[in-house]
Design an enzyme around this catalytic site. Sequence first.
Site, PDB file in Angstrom:
ATOM      1  N   HIS A   1       0.426  11.616   1.065  1.00 41.55           N
ATOM      2  CA  HIS A   1       1.661  10.996   0.566  1.00 41.55           C
ATOM      3  C   HIS A   1       2.894  11.645   1.168  1.00 41.55           C
ATOM      4  CE1 HIS A   1       2.518  14.088  -2.645  1.00 41.55           C
ATOM      5  NE2 HIS A   1       1.216  14.207  -2.666  1.00 41.55           N
TER       6      HIS A   1
ATOM      7  N   ASP B   1       5.984  11.016  -0.207  1.00 44.77           N
ATOM      8  CA  ASP B   1       7.011  11.221  -1.241  1.00 44.77           C
ATOM      9  C   ASP B   1       6.869  12.614  -1.838  1.00 44.77           C
ATOM     10  OD1 ASP B   1       4.568  10.486  -2.583  1.00 44.77           O
ATOM     11  OD2 ASP B   1       5.692   9.951  -4.374  1.00 44.77           O
TER      12      ASP B   1
ATOM     13  N   ASP C   1       3.080  20.044  -0.822  1.00 43.72           N
ATOM     14  CA  ASP C   1       2.722  18.817  -1.561  1.00 43.72           C
ATOM     15  C   ASP C   1       3.648  17.684  -1.147  1.00 43.72           C
ATOM     16  OD1 ASP C   1       1.732  17.047  -3.420  1.00 43.72           O
ATOM     17  OD2 ASP C   1       2.567  18.038  -5.156  1.00 43.72           O
TER      18      ASP C   1
ATOM     19  N   GLU D   1       2.990   8.476  -4.752  1.00 37.55           N
ATOM     20  CA  GLU D   1       1.950   9.290  -5.385  1.00 37.55           C
ATOM     21  C   GLU D   1       2.509  10.073  -6.551  1.00 37.55           C
ATOM     22  OE1 GLU D   1      -0.890  12.367  -6.367  1.00 37.55           O
ATOM     23  OE2 GLU D   1       1.188  12.670  -5.765  1.00 37.55           O
ATOM     24  N   GLU D   2       3.701  10.621  -6.379  1.00 35.24           N
ATOM     25  CA  GLU D   2       4.261  11.495  -7.416  1.00 35.24           C
ATOM     26  C   GLU D   2       4.778  10.718  -8.630  1.00 35.24           C
ATOM     27  OE1 GLU D   2       3.535  14.391  -7.336  1.00 35.24           O
ATOM     28  OE2 GLU D   2       3.731  15.334  -5.378  1.00 35.24           O
TER      29      GLU D   2
ATOM     30  N   ASP E   1      -4.432  17.656   0.123  1.00 38.29           N
ATOM     31  CA  ASP E   1      -3.352  17.562  -0.867  1.00 38.29           C
ATOM     32  C   ASP E   1      -3.674  18.440  -2.066  1.00 38.29           C
ATOM     33  OD1 ASP E   1      -0.994  16.688  -2.057  1.00 38.29           O
ATOM     34  OD2 ASP E   1      -1.912  14.880  -2.902  1.00 38.29           O
TER      35      ASP E   1
ATOM     36  N   HIS F   1      24.635  13.569 -41.236  1.00 37.54           N
ATOM     37  CA  HIS F   1      25.025  14.908 -41.690  1.00 37.54           C
ATOM     38  C   HIS F   1      23.820  15.530 -42.390  1.00 37.54           C
ATOM     39  CE1 HIS F   1      27.031  18.105 -43.841  1.00 37.54           C
ATOM     40  NE2 HIS F   1      28.177  17.836 -43.206  1.00 37.54           N
TER      41      HIS F   1
ATOM     42  N   THR G   1      25.122  21.027 -37.600  1.00 30.29           N
ATOM     43  CA  THR G   1      24.289  20.622 -38.720  1.00 30.29           C
ATOM     44  C   THR G   1      24.094  19.117 -38.678  1.00 30.29           C
ATOM     45  OG1 THR G   1      26.313  20.678 -40.028  1.00 30.29           O
ATOM     46  CG2 THR G   1      24.826  22.550 -40.262  1.00 30.29           C
TER      47      THR G   1
HETATM   48  N1  BES Z   1      -1.241  17.172  -4.850  1.00 31.24           N
HETATM   49  C1  BES Z   1      -1.216  16.843  -6.224  1.00 31.24           C
HETATM   50  C2  BES Z   1      -2.602  16.777  -6.839  1.00 31.24           C
HETATM   51  C3  BES Z   1      -3.296  18.097  -7.030  1.00 31.24           C
HETATM   52  C4  BES Z   1      -2.646  19.143  -7.672  1.00 31.24           C
HETATM   53  C5  BES Z   1      -4.580  18.248  -6.611  1.00 31.24           C
HETATM   54  C6  BES Z   1      -3.291  20.341  -7.874  1.00 31.24           C
HETATM   55  C7  BES Z   1      -5.239  19.426  -6.806  1.00 31.24           C
HETATM   56  C8  BES Z   1      -4.582  20.481  -7.436  1.00 31.24           C
HETATM   57  C9  BES Z   1      -0.527  15.488  -6.413  1.00 31.24           C
HETATM   58  O1  BES Z   1       0.597  15.334  -5.586  1.00 31.24           O
HETATM   59  C10 BES Z   1      -0.042  15.366  -7.828  1.00 31.24           C
HETATM   60  O2  BES Z   1       0.878  16.046  -8.197  1.00 31.24           O
HETATM   61  N2  BES Z   1      -0.673  14.494  -8.604  1.00 31.24           N
HETATM   62  C11 BES Z   1      -0.224  14.152  -9.917  1.00 31.24           C
HETATM   63  C12 BES Z   1      -0.817  12.799 -10.208  1.00 31.24           C
HETATM   64  C13 BES Z   1      -0.102  11.987 -11.229  1.00 31.24           C
HETATM   65  C14 BES Z   1       1.350  11.748 -10.936  1.00 31.24           C
HETATM   66  C15 BES Z   1      -0.838  10.676 -11.425  1.00 31.24           C
HETATM   67  C16 BES Z   1      -0.680  15.179 -10.930  1.00 31.24           C
HETATM   68  O3  BES Z   1      -1.770  15.759 -10.789  1.00 31.24           O
HETATM   69  O4  BES Z   1       0.059  15.421 -11.878  1.00 31.24           O
HETATM   70 MN    MN Z   2       0.198  15.841  -3.666  1.00 28.30          MN
HETATM   71 MN    MN Z   3       2.297  16.440  -6.522  1.00 27.02          MN
END
Ligand code: BES
Ligand code: MN
Ligand code: MN
Length: 460
Positions: free
Chosen positions: A89, A91, A122, A156-157, A183, A216, A318
């Site tokens: 990915h 992004d 990443d 992806e993110e 990844d 309040h 408050t």
């Molecule tokens: N690269 C990560 C996935 C990952 C993280 C694999 C740690 C192995 C170890 C990916 O970019 C990611 O952050 N995925 C998200 C997926 C979600 C947004 C559906 C995640 O794991 O939170």
């Molecule tokens: Mn990733």
């Molecule tokens: Mn990620």
Amino acid sequence: MENIEKVVDFINVQRDRYVDELKQYLAIPSVSALPQHQADVRRCAEWTAEQMRKIGLQNVKLMETPGNPIVYGDWLGAAGAKTILFYGHYDVQPVDPIDLWESPPFDATVRDGELYARGAADDKGQVFMHFKAIEAHLKQSGKLPVNMKIILEGEEEVGSANLDNFVKSHKDELAADVVVISDSPMFARGVPSICYGLRGLVYTQIDLRGSNTDLHSGSFGGAVANPGFVLAQMIAQMKDRGGHIKIPGFYDDVVPLTQEERDAWAKLPFSEKQYRKDFGVPKLQGETGYTTLERTWARPTLEVNGLLSGFTGEGAKTVLPAVAMAKISMRLVPNQDPDKIASLFEDYVKKLAPKTVELKFTRMHGGKPWMTSFDNPFVQAASRAIEKGFNQTPVLTREGGSIPVVSTFQEVLGLPSVLFGVGLPDENAHAPNEKLDVGNFHGGIISAAYFYDELSRVAP
Ligand code: BES
Ligand code: MN
Ligand code: MN
């Protein structure tokens, strides 16, 4: 000299150029979560495509989806050889809190052998590793030892909302023998690894309303429900003190850890004490009866990702807040199904919510867990390649993170995946000061080059 040796020699003299080029890639703030970066995301897709053309890939194009484009490119000149479908990915995650970055997130900087930037690990840095391995093969011998199809997504993110449909509607174009993904982190510095399992995910939001406006807290406190307090009580009933999730039916489909895995993981070079120190954790916690690796790799969990209610500024006010909100997600393990778990959770939340508040429950994104048998010949080929690139036999790991498309590749295209990542557990993915070790980046390029070569010898 053998072909592959020429390729590796070429890579070894290009080290600095590779880092300089990667810095340009990392300069594009392709943050998919933020609308103000929409144009940057597209610019990044275009940059990616241009880079793919430069290294010698063919049929490079942006393929439109209802969201961000998928960048496609291939090289299909290795008649009779295996075909890799490479996925990654382009992004990246948002950069906040920006104040905590020691150098600007989109001005990649090398300090002590680490390249610091959002996306360094990443996933741009790891995607770029493969670009450079492909380039080296094509420049040195005019061909690749395997056929290659590449798809890079820009969502992806944020949950890959359009990727499953893309895969389903391009089944023939994506036909291959194996999926390759970089990844994920390696097990530890100096301990390269291959990952054979990922957790799945269900992401939800809970909104509570207790009145039509803030009140309040003196005049109304005690008579009208406080949604902040109610939400805290509801959350407190989601797990018991032993870390066991209390949603009825939650564990029904969980595949238990095998003794073989537990024994293998116990032998990995992992120190709970060092882990605590590395991340500044006063004391570790988790489901009773499991080690830290078992808890994060093979057991499901439920986490509060965000919590909001009432007055959170400086000083005191408050007030009886009108609303409260929590983002709650669950990591899943084989064979838990995200839709089924989301329904069980929704039912449970509805049962927990008292009549004193109005509840809105929202399902956000999700993905299935994944696991593969590690005796498949593709994993073996990757293992030999990493051994050559890092002078170290890789260990086998599972990971706690999620890459939902991996199970889609299995189910829709019938393809196994090989996950070889060269990030590090302290790479600061999704956090300030994300980084990639320059030595690992370089070892990753060499390993990728060897991997394609090894795959060309995998029996049909
Ligand atoms: N690269 C990560 C996935 C990952 C993280 C694999 C740690 C192995 C170890 C990916 O970019 C990611 O952050 N995925 C998200 C997926 C979600 C947004 C559906 C995640 O794991 O939170
Ligand atoms: Mn990733
Ligand atoms: Mn990620």
